[in-house]
Design an enzyme around this catalytic site. Structure first.
Site, PDB file in Angstrom:
ATOM      1  N   HIS B 441       0.786  -1.163  -0.083  1.00 55.38           N
ATOM      2  CA  HIS B 441      -0.129  -0.066   0.039  1.00 55.38           C
ATOM      3  C   HIS B 441       0.879   1.273  -0.028  1.00 55.38           C
ATOM      4  O   HIS B 441       2.009   1.129   0.326  1.00 55.38           O
ATOM      5  CB  HIS B 441      -0.974  -0.189   1.101  1.00 55.38           C
ATOM      6  CG  HIS B 441      -0.681   0.025   2.516  1.00 55.38           C
ATOM      7  ND1 HIS B 441      -1.370   0.451   3.550  1.00 55.38           N
ATOM      8  CD2 HIS B 441       0.807  -0.193   3.196  1.00 55.38           C
ATOM      9  CE1 HIS B 441      -0.917   0.105   4.698  1.00 55.38           C
ATOM     10  NE2 HIS B 441       0.557  -0.089   4.462  1.00 55.38           N
ATOM     11  N   GLU B 442       0.389   2.129  -0.434  1.00 51.58           N
ATOM     12  CA  GLU B 442       0.813   3.465  -0.651  1.00 51.58           C
ATOM     13  C   GLU B 442       2.118   3.333  -1.631  1.00 51.58           C
ATOM     14  O   GLU B 442       3.012   4.115  -1.673  1.00 51.58           O
ATOM     15  CB  GLU B 442       1.604   4.271   0.825  1.00 51.58           C
ATOM     16  CG  GLU B 442       0.504   4.597   1.735  1.00 51.58           C
ATOM     17  CD  GLU B 442      -0.442   5.673   1.432  1.00 51.58           C
ATOM     18  OE1 GLU B 442      -0.341   6.149   0.280  1.00 51.58           O
ATOM     19  OE2 GLU B 442      -1.685   5.328   1.800  1.00 51.58           O
ATOM     20  N   GLY B 443       1.822   2.745  -2.536  1.00 46.50           N
ATOM     21  CA  GLY B 443       2.701   2.405  -3.707  1.00 46.50           C
ATOM     22  C   GLY B 443       3.772   1.322  -3.663  1.00 46.50           C
ATOM     23  O   GLY B 443       4.182   1.243  -2.496  1.00 46.50           O
ATOM     24  N   HIS B 448       7.563   2.849  -6.661  1.00 49.65           N
ATOM     25  CA  HIS B 448       8.394   3.718  -6.004  1.00 49.65           C
ATOM     26  C   HIS B 448       9.829   3.562  -6.845  1.00 49.65           C
ATOM     27  O   HIS B 448      10.404   4.756  -6.905  1.00 49.65           O
ATOM     28  CB  HIS B 448       8.645   3.488  -4.473  1.00 49.65           C
ATOM     29  CG  HIS B 448       7.513   3.893  -3.540  1.00 49.65           C
ATOM     30  ND1 HIS B 448       7.360   4.948  -3.481  1.00 49.65           N
ATOM     31  CD2 HIS B 448       6.484   3.207  -3.057  1.00 49.65           C
ATOM     32  CE1 HIS B 448       5.955   5.385  -2.786  1.00 49.65           C
ATOM     33  NE2 HIS B 448       5.817   4.045  -2.651  1.00 49.65           N
TER      34      HIS B 448
END
Lengths: 601, 601
Positions: B441-443, B448
């Protein structure tokens, strides 16, 4: 979620191209067999695995066995699976015809087991353990023990377990506390507690035959005082009818992270008058006997890890082929169509790694099974001995490399699915949880590292490693002759030299400084495993390259072989070079963990 | 199982030795603060975390939220934890006094959050998201929006969420389908479905403020057409009383592998007349605004990963200290006493790796928080800009390196416990399951990696990397002056050169061949992460070495600093050298995954 089990094209490649399983047909034991029989057996395994095992894989995870102190509750599908497995004859498939078996080669049985493990590793735990227990009785039990326990175990009326671990000692079998007292009738009474006993209780068979390690009163300390006993849940009368309940009882279930439909039990032996038990073979030789089952189980653990890795790979490959998301970096047009995520190079990296790990692991386990086969049926004594020495050497690898990297494969499968991989609506998170057991049971990595470096590479004057190195060199020499495989051969040749080099350096110090020399044995295990895996991949690449020169190759086969070759290249270029840093740590006898003090943490 | 949260000695080291948090007291914003206030705040966080969060960590895992189509059921302890958190003022702690906050520095708030995450990462998800959502409204909302929504969010009467992902697109925000139609009153009506929305519904707050990405009808394609909206579960009247239920409804819950007590929801917007929503800022600038919350969340994800890694480390360290098993290889006497497993070098290796990962990750996240602080309160504009450039560059690392290696730490924690680690009777398997979300999650790592190599190292003429390199060189120069740290400085210096070298080579090809250059961006991310982690460890080693020269050092401090130094050595000798193989793959533009064809799998 319905998905295919393993990959039949690959199974055929591994059995009949990578290995020469058809060559077994020339051996006396398999004269009545044929490739058609092998293939039909595999097809039966696949069908039963799909129908009776895959059907409750997720359900067994969500509804694990429970015990209220009186009753053990399990999914009824577990018994149906057991019965289907038994009825198809798989519990006895490898026994001789005269023992009621199908005289099936080990490697075919193992390939069948891979299907069951792929479908439902937890439910497969029951027959897996039972086959191992029966094999042990068959190998070392008395005629009476065999006649009493083997037929119902082969028929699936009884199941078997291995009861080694105790709450107080974990892996350190030297320190088990369960004691055996000689009774007047020549049998023994067991007193003690065992823990983490898989299938230690269940409600799928009439009886359970526990193979228990215990120490006879007055036995020597350590592993040399361990004896092996048959201790059935219900006593068995001479006419094979069930007698009274034995003094072995379920103290409780343990609640695992995965593998949930396999009961993991705490068993009490001898809370009352003592659990009636029968000595197998000689007193104090129990660990030697048990190692047969453990070594079999270790290949089985590797195979289970491979099957789970494979299923995660299958699932994430399908997902990557169907899921549109994003665009290639070169495409800045937001109105263009999204690509399926397999078009992203990093997704292909994760799929290639999974392919390299899981197909490599399956190949490695089937190769180990072919050695097991050779020990028993190879044409001459020299070949049998050779197979035995190599298998003994690589068993820690076959168990540990597979478990470590197929867990990693499952981690990557989740990553390919992203958020979807993290939810139970997809199967990959269960594979990952299931597979997390494999680096632990049947010996942790640490234990196998110590076994490999501390014993296996040096016993018999290092013959095992010499034989293995020669096998590897033979492959290297062949691969050197082909343009496609020569660079891979070069890479493996360099790695093999590094392995032999570091082995010499470490072995030389072993007697003098065992603690320091063995301090990084787990690293050595990983290096050794990567070299063996590279060899397994080079052998596959060689077969693929040879096949690719065939003019009339079907398009699908062409693609299959290209994939094998690319996976081999991936392994050689991306994975194998990691060993050089590890070799440097080993050669320098790196002391960072060794010197770390408890108080500094 | 009761176990301590984090390690206070280490928190103090990180805040006051590794970072100069007391130096903040010289800044105007913190004139009324003191170290005593910081410490008391941390102690309060620890106490509330232990009492209201740790109490139901395992329970929330075993009894995840459920939804029967009408009612959402959750553990009541979740609301008690939320209330305790809110009552202690943590939801508003970082706001100025005049906004009702405690004017608390970012780094202290983050350290507090680490305690909550260590106690119960899933329940901490609610305040974590709510703080981020409130910060976003505070930064970009209109005065009216702020006055309507901020006070109840700061007080814990409302919670907040971020609603980005949709079933059809996952991470590819450019392709979201949720649409916003302008209504006559100037507000909007949302129509669409969002998925994986954490805390998207719950029964702990009166209202939920969703921050929703959507496209206004007629907006440009891609990310340049995304707008950001406030869409509350219940409409809010001008007098701040709750109005009618908005047209946003819970379609269902997703069932995660871990993080279970955080609801993961599918939300329907506008099944009827459209969900009333209010545009934040300018149309089509939504992604820019959202990045503030995402970047904050990314440091938060890293911090959560660190906290879970830390808890696994604590648990396995305690286990290793108390569990007797086996003997050292040099001891062949089976009658001698068994050693505790921490005496086995391989167990110390696994503990050292966990220490290196989890303490390193916590240090990295607190350092990132100090940069976030500097952006807002550093003495001059140049320092603020500098902090911004470095933080922007390393955010992908702070999120990804921590998530990857702290998951690995949890894997090792299980391995230290062996069979016990695999059962739910011990907490480590839950940490491992919880932590598996953090690389997603969050990429994901892949995203990234692309962000780092494709954008962050090249934007602003690569100023971020130049600044970071200079910071690293400053540490290297200092470390070169001390015997203990000079070899570590040498290792990092070499690695930094390799990183800069490979960055130049890749950057030069980026415009020409973006697809090939970015094909191995995830590998680049890992290399970069290891270099940053090495620097973080060198800084810790430097402080430890300096402290060790103090003559009056307490014995416990002495041990603590020796441990820091040994962990730094471990990281430099065992982990950092892995990058050279990766650098070789990158510099050679390795094409194995890039060239792999879909059909070959």
């Amino acid at each position: 979620m319905n998905q295919k089990l393993l990959n039949l094209r690959d199974i055929e490649f591994l059995l009949y191209e990578f290995l020469d399983t058809e060559g077994l047909l020339h051996r006396p034991r398999y004269q009545e067999h044929s490739r058609e029989i092998f293939d039909a057996t595999l097809a039966t395994a696949c069908t039963i695995a799909e129908r009776y095992f895959a059907n409750h894989n997720s359900m067994g995870d969500a509804n694990e066995p429970s015990f209220d102190g009186q009753n053990l509750t399990m999914l009824p599908e577990t018994k149906e699976a057991w019965d289907a497995f038994a009825e198809a004859g798989f519990l006895a498939a490898h026994y001789d015809f005269e023992q009621g078996g199908m005289q099936l080669p080990e490697v075919i049985l193992r390939a069948c087991m891979a299907y069951f493990s792929a479908a439902n590793i937890a439910t497969t735990g029951y027959p897996f353990l039972s086959i191992g227990a029966a094999n042990l009785i068959n190998a070392f039990g008395s005629e009476q023990q065999k006649s009493l326990f083997l037929p119902p175990m082969q028929a699936g009326i009884y199941a078997g377990t291995m009861a080694l671990t105790e709450p107080g000692q974990g892996s350190a079998l030297a320190d088990i506390k369960t004691t055996a007292k000689l009774a007047e009738d020549g049998s023994y009474r067991l007193f003690g507690q065992k823990m983490f006993i898989s299938g230690g209780d269940q409600n799928i068979t009439e009886n359970i035959v526990h193979l228990v390690l215990a120490k006879i009163e007055g036995a020597p300390a350590g592993t040399k005082g361990i004896s092996l006993f048959i201790c059935p849940k219900y006593l068995v009368n001479d006419d094979r009818t069930l007698g009274q309940r034995n003094d072995v009882s379920l103290a409780g279930l343990l609640h695992k992270m995965g593998y949930r439909n396999t009961t993991s039990t705490v068993l009490n032996f001898g809370e009352k008058q003592g659990a009636v038990a029968y000595l197998i073979g000689e007193p104090h030789h129990g660990l030697f006997y048990m190692f047969q089952m453990m070594n079999e189980a270790r290949i089985g653990v590797g195979l289970g890890a491979a099957a789970l890795g494979y299923q995660g790979f299958n699932c994430s490959l399908n997902f990557a082929r169907e899921r549109p998301q994003g665009r290639l970096p070169s495409n800045k047009n937001p109105q263009s169509r999204q690509v399926n995520i397999i078009q992203h190079a990093d997704v292909r990296r994760m799929l290639l790694a999974q392919k390299a790990y899981s197909e490599g692991a399956l190949a490695m386990c089937l190769y180990a099974s072919s050695l097991f086969e050779d020990i028993h049926t190879a044409d001459n004594q020299q070949q049998r001995q050779r197979a035995g020495l190599i298998l003994d050497l690589i068993t820690p690898i076959v168990k540990s490399w597979t478990a470590k990297y197929c867990l990693k494969a499952n981690e990557l499968a989740i990553q390919v699915l992203g958020g979807s991989g993290y939810i139970r609506e997809y199967p990959v998170e269960q594979y990952y949880r299931d597979n997390r057991l494999n680096p632990i049971h049947e010996g942790t990595e640490a234990i196998h590292g110590l076994d490999l470096l501390g014993r296996k590479v040096i016993v018999n004057n290092g013959q095992g490693l010499t034989l293995l190195s020669n096998e590897i060199l033979t492959t290297i020499n062949k691969a050197n002759n082909l343009d496609q495989t020569a660079p891979l051969a070069f890479a493996l040749s360099k790695a093999l030299n590094a392995l032999n080099d570091v082995t010499s350096i470490l072995s030389a110090e072993l007697a003098e400084s065992p603690d320091l020399t063995l301090a990084n044995a787990t690293v050595y295990l990983d290096v050794f495993g990567c070299v063996v895996a590279s060899w397994i991949w080079l052998r596959q690449a060689l077969k693929a390259t040879e096949a690719l020169t065939t003019k009339t190759l079907h398009e699908n086969d062409h693609r299959f072989y290209r994939g094998k070759l690319q996976a081999a290249r991936y392994y050689m270029q991306w994975e194998l070079p990691k060993i050089y840093h590890q070799v440097a740590l080993l050669k320098g006898f790196n002391q960072i963990p060794y010197q770390m003090q408890d108080e500094w943490f």
